[in-house]
Motif scaffolding. Structure first.
Motif, short mmCIF file in Angstrom:
data_model
loop_
_atom_site.label_atom_id
_atom_site.label_comp_id
_atom_site.label_asym_id
_atom_site.label_seq_id
_atom_site.Cartn_x
_atom_site.Cartn_y
_atom_site.Cartn_z
N ILE A 292 0.53 -1.26 0.88
CA ILE A 292 -0.13 0.25 0.06
C ILE A 292 0.94 1.27 -0.21
O ILE A 292 -0.03 1.94 -0.85
CB ILE A 292 -0.80 -0.10 1.18
N ARG A 293 2.21 1.41 0.83
CA ARG A 293 3.46 2.37 0.66
C ARG A 293 3.41 2.80 -0.55
O ARG A 293 3.65 3.47 -1.31
CB ARG A 293 4.30 1.78 1.54
N ARG A 294 3.63 1.71 -1.62
CA ARG A 294 3.85 1.53 -2.61
C ARG A 294 3.12 2.37 -3.52
O ARG A 294 3.37 2.47 -4.79
CB ARG A 294 4.95 0.06 -3.29
N HIS A 295 2.00 1.85 -3.81
CA HIS A 295 0.27 2.14 -4.06
C HIS A 295 -0.55 2.73 -3.44
O HIS A 295 -1.75 2.22 -3.41
CB HIS A 295 0.18 0.59 -5.47
N PRO A 296 -0.36 3.73 -2.80
CA PRO A 296 -1.20 4.26 -2.04
C PRO A 296 -2.61 4.61 -2.21
O PRO A 296 -3.61 4.71 -1.63
CB PRO A 296 -1.05 6.07 -1.43
N GLU A 297 -2.85 4.62 -3.73
CA GLU A 297 -4.24 4.66 -4.51
C GLU A 297 -5.73 4.42 -3.86
O GLU A 297 -6.74 4.03 -4.01
CB GLU A 297 -4.21 4.72 -6.16
N ILE A 298 -5.29 2.33 -3.00
CA ILE A 298 -6.19 1.42 -3.42
C ILE A 298 -6.84 1.74 -1.96
O ILE A 298 -7.27 1.57 -1.33
CB ILE A 298 -5.57 0.84 -2.99
N ASN A 299 -5.44 2.48 -1.08
CA ASN A 299 -6.11 3.41 0.28
C ASN A 299 -6.94 4.30 0.27
O ASN A 299 -7.09 5.37 0.30
CB ASN A 299 -5.01 3.32 1.17
N TRP A 302 -14.89 5.17 -1.92
CA TRP A 302 -15.97 5.64 -3.13
C TRP A 302 -16.90 7.04 -2.38
O TRP A 302 -17.88 6.33 -1.37
CB TRP A 302 -16.17 4.68 -3.23
N ASP A 303 -17.13 7.81 -2.25
CA ASP A 303 -18.61 8.56 -2.15
C ASP A 303 -18.77 9.14 -2.90
O ASP A 303 -19.15 10.26 -3.72
CB ASP A 303 -17.37 10.37 -1.49
N GLU A 304 -20.25 8.07 -2.61
CA GLU A 304 -21.28 8.44 -4.16
C GLU A 304 -21.98 9.82 -3.91
O GLU A 304 -22.54 10.25 -4.93
CB GLU A 304 -22.41 7.16 -3.22
N ALA A 305 -22.64 10.50 -2.88
CA ALA A 305 -23.22 11.36 -2.87
C ALA A 305 -22.00 12.47 -3.57
O ALA A 305 -23.11 13.09 -4.24
CB ALA A 305 -23.77 11.99 -1.30
N ASN A 306 -20.95 12.30 -3.35
CA ASN A 306 -20.71 13.45 -3.56
C ASN A 306 -19.77 12.91 -5.34
O ASN A 306 -19.21 14.01 -6.61
CB ASN A 306 -19.28 14.49 -3.28
N GLN A 307 -20.13 11.43 -5.81
CA GLN A 307 -19.53 10.75 -6.34
C GLN A 307 -17.68 11.56 -7.10
O GLN A 307 -16.85 12.02 -7.79
CB GLN A 307 -19.87 11.65 -7.89
N GLU A 308 -17.33 11.32 -5.30
CA GLU A 308 -15.82 11.15 -5.78
C GLU A 308 -15.23 10.39 -5.32
O GLU A 308 -15.92 9.25 -4.68
CB GLU A 308 -15.89 12.88 -4.17
N ILE A 309 -13.79 9.78 -5.38
CA ILE A 309 -12.99 9.60 -4.98
C ILE A 309 -11.60 9.49 -3.32
O ILE A 309 -11.93 11.07 -3.79
CB ILE A 309 -11.73 8.46 -6.07
N VAL A 310 -12.30 9.68 -2.45
CA VAL A 310 -11.17 9.97 -1.03
C VAL A 310 -9.55 8.93 -1.04
O VAL A 310 -10.30 8.13 -0.37
CB VAL A 310 -12.24 10.00 0.07
N LEU A 311 -9.08 9.81 -1.23
CA LEU A 311 -7.96 9.27 -0.64
C LEU A 311 -7.14 9.86 0.96
O LEU A 311 -7.22 10.39 1.33
CB LEU A 311 -6.00 9.59 -1.57
N LYS A 312 -7.30 8.32 1.32
CA LYS A 312 -7.13 8.22 2.26
C LYS A 312 -5.64 8.90 3.19
O LYS A 312 -4.62 8.40 2.17
CB LYS A 312 -7.75 7.21 4.11
N LEU A 386 -16.26 -6.99 0.89
CA LEU A 386 -15.75 -5.74 1.25
C LEU A 386 -16.20 -5.49 2.78
O LEU A 386 -17.42 -5.23 2.52
CB LEU A 386 -15.59 -4.62 -0.08
N ASN A 387 -15.47 -4.17 3.09
CA ASN A 387 -16.01 -4.29 4.34
C ASN A 387 -16.65 -3.24 3.89
O ASN A 387 -15.73 -1.56 2.88
CB ASN A 387 -14.35 -3.94 5.91
N PRO A 388 -17.89 -2.24 4.57
CA PRO A 388 -19.04 -1.61 3.76
C PRO A 388 -17.48 0.16 3.83
O PRO A 388 -17.01 0.01 4.57
CB PRO A 388 -19.34 -1.12 4.31
N GLY A 389 -17.54 0.32 2.50
CA GLY A 389 -16.46 1.59 3.18
C GLY A 389 -15.15 1.93 2.73
O GLY A 389 -14.24 2.78 2.15
N GLU A 390 -14.52 0.09 2.15
CA GLU A 390 -13.43 0.02 2.08
C GLU A 390 -13.17 -0.21 0.54
O GLU A 390 -13.83 -1.10 0.48
CB GLU A 390 -12.44 -1.23 2.68
#
Length: 453
Positions: A292-299, A302-312, A386-390
């Motif tokens: 995950i440190r090498r590919h942080p985009e997987i962390n 999905w924000d359905e309300a705003n149609q955005e990807i939230v990078l943690k 998937l655990n919801p929200g992950e």
């Protein structure tokens, strides 16, 4: 004939502050007529996230238990009435305090105390409860309506046992008063409860199961098990996850002979610290965190309300745990910043607390990526949901000795299968494949924990 003046206070089902609307009463520790004091635990309840013992916030005598054990009650609903003040019965003759006229100190003038579950602050808004049906008959101005409750059998003292053990005994239909304790200070353990079910059978290794049930005799009819608490919440969450997030699962077989050797060396050397448990799961967790440190985009989420990807901003690593209460996924906060010894301590503490049934709702929320260790059940792999929200969940399968091509020869090696499920809305095949391949590469050659980490 004089009418006794009674001052009654009701204790309501608390709001845990996590958006939950109901809880099940597992056990009553008091009965009508018992004297209680401020802070005394009167019952144990289970929500969809935790089992908690509730203390009463005032002194008095138990007048009414509004619901029997096993009832599911809405938050904000009165569960017990306590006779307080002048009308309360005394356990023994004592000098009564000066009576305060009702006109001088009306009950309504006392600010209402907002009851909360242990570990939570008071609510900031009003209680939300479901619409309730109107009573069948008009209310009668009486001090209290007593709802019959099956009293507990008389006993010199309440058997000592932790809440998860009490829940196990309840599931198995075992009366704890009939169980012989073997734990320290006379505490009943899980093994004691299992021994009470089948005392003649020899003890066998116990594997934590998601569903605790009494074995049915051959030819028995159907048995219906109510779905509530954690099991109900898990079922709802899995359905929501499966039908909202498009799942993709990829698999890879890995030679983990070097990783298993490292596990043995770390155990023998005590290098990570005294009392620190070292397991293959620990190194799988470190390998995934390295990927995950090498590919942080997987962390991400999905924000359905705003149609955005939230990078943690940090990795909260969830570990799926099968407990007597059901499947729980507590998470290690900011796991990516921890050293290997710190990660080992956090992982050991997390699993211990989960198995004891003491996981707090805070530990169950905020996860970003999860590991499920299906290998402990002898399973090679699966397609985890998937655990919801992950965005991703990694399944770690059983480690087996298999024929493997190593340095040009077919030799026996220790091999496992990893399966990574991910949300295809925010993780494409390339990203998911890189994360899975890098996790496998670290486990194949664990020295990469140092060079990549």
């Amino acid at each position: 004939m004089t009418t006794e003046v009674r001052s009654l206070r009701e204790f309501k089902m608390p709001d845990v502050g996590e958006g939950l609307t109901e809880a099940e009463i597992l056990t009553w520790y008091v009965k009508p007529g018992d004297v209680v004091t401020d802070g005394q635990v009167v019952c144990e309840v289970e929500t969809a996230k935790a089992a908690v013992e509730l203390p009463i916030p005032f002194n008095g005598v138990v007048e009414t238990l509004f619901f029997p054990a096993g009832s599911t009650v809405d938050v904000g609903t009165a569960i017990i009435a306590i006779a307080v003040g002048e009308g309360a019965a005394e356990p023994a003759p004592a000098a009564a305090p000066a009576a305060v006229p009702a006109a001088e100190a009306p009950e309504a003038a006392v600010p209402e105390r907002r009851e909360v579950l242990v570990g939570y602050g008071p609510r900031t808004g009003g209680a939300q409860r479901r619409a309730r049906k109107a009573p069948a008959a008009a209310a009668v101005p009486a001090p209290v309506v007593v709802i019959p409750v099956q009293p507990e059998p008389a006993s010199a003292e309440r058997p000592l046992a932790k809440p998860p053990v009490r829940k196990l005994a309840k599931d198995l239909g075992i009366d704890l008063r009939t169980v012989t304790p073997t734990g320290p200070d006379g505490v009943i353990t899980r093994e004691d409860v299992h021994a009470a079910v089948a005392p003649a059978s020899a003890p066998a290794p116990v594997v934590e199961a998601v569903v605790a049930a009494t074995p049915l005799p051959v030819g028995a009819g159907d048995v219906r098990v109510p779905v509530k608490g954690v099991r109900k919440a898990t079922a709802q969450a899995m359905v929501a996850s499966a039908f909202t997030a498009p799942h993709v699962t990829e698999f890879i077989q890995v030679d983990v002979s070097r990783t298993m050797k490292l596990v043995r060396e770390l155990k023998a050397s005590g290098e990570l610290g005294e009392g620190v448990r070292v397991s293959p799961l620990l190194l799988v967790a470190r390998a995934l965190l390295t990927a995950i440190r090498r590919h942080p985009e997987i962390n991400a989420a999905w924000d359905e309300a705003n149609q955005e990807i939230v990078l943690k901003g940090q990795v909260n690593l969830g570990i799926a745990a099968a407990t007597p209460r059901g499947l729980l996924v507590p998470n290690i906060k900011d796991a990516g910043s921890k050293t290997l010894p710190q990660l080992a301590l956090a992982l050991g503490e997390l699993t211990d607390v989960a198995r004891q049934g003491k996981t707090s709702p805070a530990d169950l929320s905020g996860g970003t990526v999860t590991i499920t260790n299906v290998g402990v059940f002898g399973v090679d792999t699966g397609t985890p949901i998937l655990n919801p929200g992950e965005a991703a969940i990694l399944a770690f399968g059983a480690v087996r000795e298999l024929p493997w091509v190593h340095k040009g020869k077919v030799v026996p090696r220790l091999v496992t299968t990893l399966a990574l499920s991910f949300d295809h809305r925010l993780v494409d095949g390339e990203l998911g494949s890189k994360v899975l391949a890098d996790t496998a590469a670290v486990l194949e050659r664990p020295k990469r924990l140092i060079t990549w980490g």
